[in-house]
Design a protein around this motif. Sequence first.
Motif, PDB file in Angstrom:
ATOM      1  N   TYR A  86      16.322  -0.077  15.764  1.00 48.27           N
ATOM      2  CA  TYR A  86      15.378   1.010  15.530  1.00 48.27           C
ATOM      3  C   TYR A  86      13.959   0.458  15.537  1.00 48.27           C
ATOM      4  O   TYR A  86      13.704  -0.656  15.054  1.00 48.27           O
ATOM      5  N   ASP A  87      13.041   1.242  16.061  1.00 49.52           N
ATOM      6  CA  ASP A  87      11.619   0.933  16.009  1.00 49.52           C
ATOM      7  C   ASP A  87      11.027   1.756  14.870  1.00 49.52           C
ATOM      8  O   ASP A  87      10.974   2.989  14.970  1.00 49.52           O
ATOM      9  N   PRO A  88      10.581   1.141  13.768  1.00 41.09           N
ATOM     10  CA  PRO A  88      10.053   1.924  12.638  1.00 41.09           C
ATOM     11  C   PRO A  88       8.896   2.837  13.011  1.00 41.09           C
ATOM     12  O   PRO A  88       8.745   3.916  12.446  1.00 41.09           O
ATOM     13  N   ARG A  89       8.096   2.416  13.971  1.00 39.76           N
ATOM     14  CA  ARG A  89       6.989   3.288  14.384  1.00 39.76           C
ATOM     15  C   ARG A  89       7.511   4.578  15.004  1.00 39.76           C
ATOM     16  O   ARG A  89       7.037   5.673  14.710  1.00 39.76           O
ATOM     17  N   MET A  90       8.503   4.433  15.882  1.00 41.79           N
ATOM     18  CA  MET A  90       9.072   5.618  16.526  1.00 41.79           C
ATOM     19  C   MET A  90       9.838   6.473  15.521  1.00 41.79           C
ATOM     20  O   MET A  90       9.842   7.704  15.612  1.00 41.79           O
ATOM     21  N   MET A  91      10.468   5.827  14.537  1.00 42.03           N
ATOM     22  CA  MET A  91      11.176   6.584  13.507  1.00 42.03           C
ATOM     23  C   MET A  91      10.207   7.461  12.726  1.00 42.03           C
ATOM     24  O   MET A  91      10.472   8.635  12.468  1.00 42.03           O
ATOM     25  N   ILE A  92       9.076   6.883  12.349  1.00 40.92           N
ATOM     26  CA  ILE A  92       8.092   7.648  11.585  1.00 40.92           C
ATOM     27  C   ILE A  92       7.495   8.745  12.454  1.00 40.92           C
ATOM     28  O   ILE A  92       7.270   9.872  11.996  1.00 40.92           O
ATOM     29  N   ASP A  93       7.244   8.441  13.734  1.00 44.49           N
ATOM     30  CA  ASP A  93       6.741   9.489  14.640  1.00 44.49           C
ATOM     31  C   ASP A  93       7.710  10.658  14.699  1.00 44.49           C
ATOM     32  O   ASP A  93       7.312  11.829  14.624  1.00 44.49           O
ATOM     33  N   ALA A  94       9.006  10.355  14.831  1.00 44.26           N
ATOM     34  CA  ALA A  94      10.008  11.416  14.934  1.00 44.26           C
ATOM     35  C   ALA A  94      10.069  12.244  13.655  1.00 44.26           C
ATOM     36  O   ALA A  94      10.198  13.476  13.696  1.00 44.26           O
ATOM     37  N   GLU A 147      -0.765   9.776   9.541  1.00 42.51           N
ATOM     38  CA  GLU A 147      -1.141   9.945  10.949  1.00 42.51           C
ATOM     39  C   GLU A 147      -2.118   8.880  11.434  1.00 42.51           C
ATOM     40  O   GLU A 147      -1.960   8.373  12.543  1.00 42.51           O
ATOM     41  N   PRO A 148      -3.146   8.508  10.680  1.00 45.86           N
ATOM     42  CA  PRO A 148      -4.076   7.501  11.205  1.00 45.86           C
ATOM     43  C   PRO A 148      -3.375   6.144  11.358  1.00 45.86           C
ATOM     44  O   PRO A 148      -2.531   5.754  10.554  1.00 45.86           O
ATOM     45  N   ALA A 149      -3.738   5.426  12.413  1.00 45.16           N
ATOM     46  CA  ALA A 149      -3.183   4.091  12.638  1.00 45.16           C
ATOM     47  C   ALA A 149      -3.958   3.090  11.784  1.00 45.16           C
ATOM     48  O   ALA A 149      -4.873   2.434  12.252  1.00 45.16           O
ATOM     49  N   GLY A 150      -3.601   3.009  10.514  1.00 44.01           N
ATOM     50  CA  GLY A 150      -4.301   2.115   9.610  1.00 44.01           C
ATOM     51  C   GLY A 150      -3.360   1.395   8.683  1.00 44.01           C
ATOM     52  O   GLY A 150      -2.153   1.297   8.930  1.00 44.01           O
ATOM     53  N   GLY A 151      -3.910   0.890   7.594  1.00 43.49           N
ATOM     54  CA  GLY A 151      -3.125   0.078   6.680  1.00 43.49           C
ATOM     55  C   GLY A 151      -1.968   0.803   6.037  1.00 43.49           C
ATOM     56  O   GLY A 151      -0.879   0.246   5.885  1.00 43.49           O
ATOM     57  N   LEU A 152      -2.167   2.085   5.626  1.00 43.22           N
ATOM     58  CA  LEU A 152      -1.087   2.822   4.975  1.00 43.22           C
ATOM     59  C   LEU A 152       0.050   3.084   5.957  1.00 43.22           C
ATOM     60  O   LEU A 152       1.229   2.955   5.605  1.00 43.22           O
ATOM     61  N   ARG A 153      -0.286   3.448   7.186  1.00 42.13           N
ATOM     62  CA  ARG A 153       0.756   3.697   8.190  1.00 42.13           C
ATOM     63  C   ARG A 153       1.559   2.422   8.456  1.00 42.13           C
ATOM     64  O   ARG A 153       2.789   2.438   8.510  1.00 42.13           O
ATOM     65  N   LEU A 154       0.874   1.311   8.626  1.00 42.98           N
ATOM     66  CA  LEU A 154       1.562   0.041   8.871  1.00 42.98           C
ATOM     67  C   LEU A 154       2.446  -0.330   7.690  1.00 42.98           C
ATOM     68  O   LEU A 154       3.585  -0.781   7.855  1.00 42.98           O
ATOM     69  N   ASP A 157       0.827  -1.211   0.000  1.00 42.59           N
ATOM     70  CA  ASP A 157       0.000   0.000   0.000  1.00 42.59           C
ATOM     71  C   ASP A 157       0.858   1.257   0.000  1.00 42.59           C
ATOM     72  O   ASP A 157       0.509   2.259  -0.645  1.00 42.59           O
ATOM     73  N   PHE A 158       1.978   1.221   0.718  1.00 40.55           N
ATOM     74  CA  PHE A 158       2.850   2.392   0.747  1.00 40.55           C
ATOM     75  C   PHE A 158       3.526   2.587  -0.606  1.00 40.55           C
ATOM     76  O   PHE A 158       3.652   3.717  -1.086  1.00 40.55           O
ATOM     77  N   ALA A 159       3.956   1.489  -1.249  1.00 39.38           N
ATOM     78  CA  ALA A 159       4.574   1.599  -2.572  1.00 39.38           C
ATOM     79  C   ALA A 159       3.587   2.169  -3.586  1.00 39.38           C
ATOM     80  O   ALA A 159       3.939   3.033  -4.406  1.00 39.38           O
ATOM     81  N   ALA A 160       2.348   1.710  -3.526  1.00 38.61           N
ATOM     82  CA  ALA A 160       1.322   2.228  -4.438  1.00 38.61           C
ATOM     83  C   ALA A 160       1.058   3.708  -4.171  1.00 38.61           C
ATOM     84  O   ALA A 160       0.880   4.497  -5.112  1.00 38.61           O
ATOM     85  N   TYR A 161       1.036   4.083  -2.898  1.00 39.96           N
ATOM     86  CA  TYR A 161       0.829   5.487  -2.541  1.00 39.96           C
ATOM     87  C   TYR A 161       1.967   6.349  -3.086  1.00 39.96           C
ATOM     88  O   TYR A 161       1.741   7.447  -3.606  1.00 39.96           O
ATOM     89  N   ALA A 162       3.202   5.858  -2.962  1.00 41.79           N
ATOM     90  CA  ALA A 162       4.352   6.616  -3.459  1.00 41.79           C
ATOM     91  C   ALA A 162       4.253   6.827  -4.972  1.00 41.79           C
ATOM     92  O   ALA A 162       4.485   7.933  -5.477  1.00 41.79           O
ATOM     93  N   PHE A 173       7.786  -0.870   5.131  1.00 41.07           N
ATOM     94  CA  PHE A 173       8.662  -0.432   4.037  1.00 41.07           C
ATOM     95  C   PHE A 173       9.940   0.176   4.607  1.00 41.07           C
ATOM     96  O   PHE A 173      11.049  -0.141   4.154  1.00 41.07           O
ATOM     97  N   LEU A 174       9.813   1.047   5.606  1.00 38.50           N
ATOM     98  CA  LEU A 174      10.976   1.682   6.204  1.00 38.50           C
ATOM     99  C   LEU A 174      11.884   0.649   6.863  1.00 38.50           C
ATOM    100  O   LEU A 174      13.113   0.687   6.694  1.00 38.50           O
TER     101      LEU A 174
END
Length: 379
Positions: free
Chosen positions: A122-130, A79-86, A45-50, A91-92
């Motif tokens: 590294y925690d990818p969730r925390m990386m994206i938050d930062a 920002e939403p905790a959904g499929g694109l964020r996951l 989903d992230f690749a398609a979004y990109a 991906f990261l």
Amino acid sequence: MDTQPPIFDAPARSRPGTRRVPGPGADLAADVELVGIRHYPGWDDFAAYARKHGEEPVRLARDMAALLHFIHAHRRALEPAGGLRLAAEIFLGNAVAQAREDVRWESTTPGQMMVGAFDRYYDPRMMIDAVTRGGGQAVERAAVLLEQWLAHVVPKLAPLNPVPRPSEAVPAPYRRPLLEEAVYRDEDDVPINYGRRWADGETPEDSYERISHPERFAGLGQLVRALAAHLEANYQVRREDAQLEDGTRITLVPADPLAATMRLESRTEGGQPTVRVFAGAAHDFVVPSCGCDACDETLQSAGDELENLVLGVAAGGFAERIYEAGGQPWIQFRLTAPDGNSSRGGERSADPNKNLDEARTMLEKVPGGWHPWPLRALS
């Protein structure tokens, strides 16, 4: 899954018998144990979004700065905790794993997925938050630090894997004393919710250079005394107390010479109470690790860090190594908590002018990690 051209070099893999892709908003570790995996599926989903927004996923997977800037530019969508964020988190994580040969997905704490190698995780969730909460300079800073780490070539070394004694074996469990915490206010007299200051917005650029109310860490001195009393009561250890010009020092020497000695020094530096823990042959740790407003540490989180460190060393969950790379010495550690549910490690270049012969000689005697401190007999 689009493989023309391949976005990630290694084939996608998840453990047999587990769901291939965690559900939207789910925690990675809650669905699958990703130990040793280099390329985890679920980033489509992230690749398609990109692609939809004019960016080629192959480039993002190989250019860490471009990937972090893209995530920052599209932070509202993530920002939403959904499929694109996951999908962005996966991906990261895959991009980090692809950039250095020894990097893998690993679970270090239940409910928290990490990607990295023995020297850093590294925690990818925390990386994206930062990245999403910080400004452009924060993104640049994160990209530089990450790329420097990924470019570091380490020798082929067996992983450090200390096995601590379970906390249940200690005669009396450690109990954190009640810590009194004041209410701190900002310049507008509004109470500051430390630990969640930036939960609803971006981290201000100047917060990385600012330390407000450093006195909030004063309770660390009380924790040091409680920890020292617990260790003295439950372990065969010699305790030495000393008054310093600007603080106090407690030295704890276990009866087993192959168990790591600890020295706890409590000081106030720049108005901020800190504890420096010297452990084993070559390492020292500062708590809190950072008191700046951006990191938003609290007395309780700093207390967790201090307790995990001190109790982990006493349990035998601490291992060190000195090795040569790039013509200079490096020191490396791995610390595992007594319950075995959390582990962290790191490395740094050693002072080339410092004689490390004594430390090397000692560490040769404990290749599997420092011994657990001997327990006192039950009375």
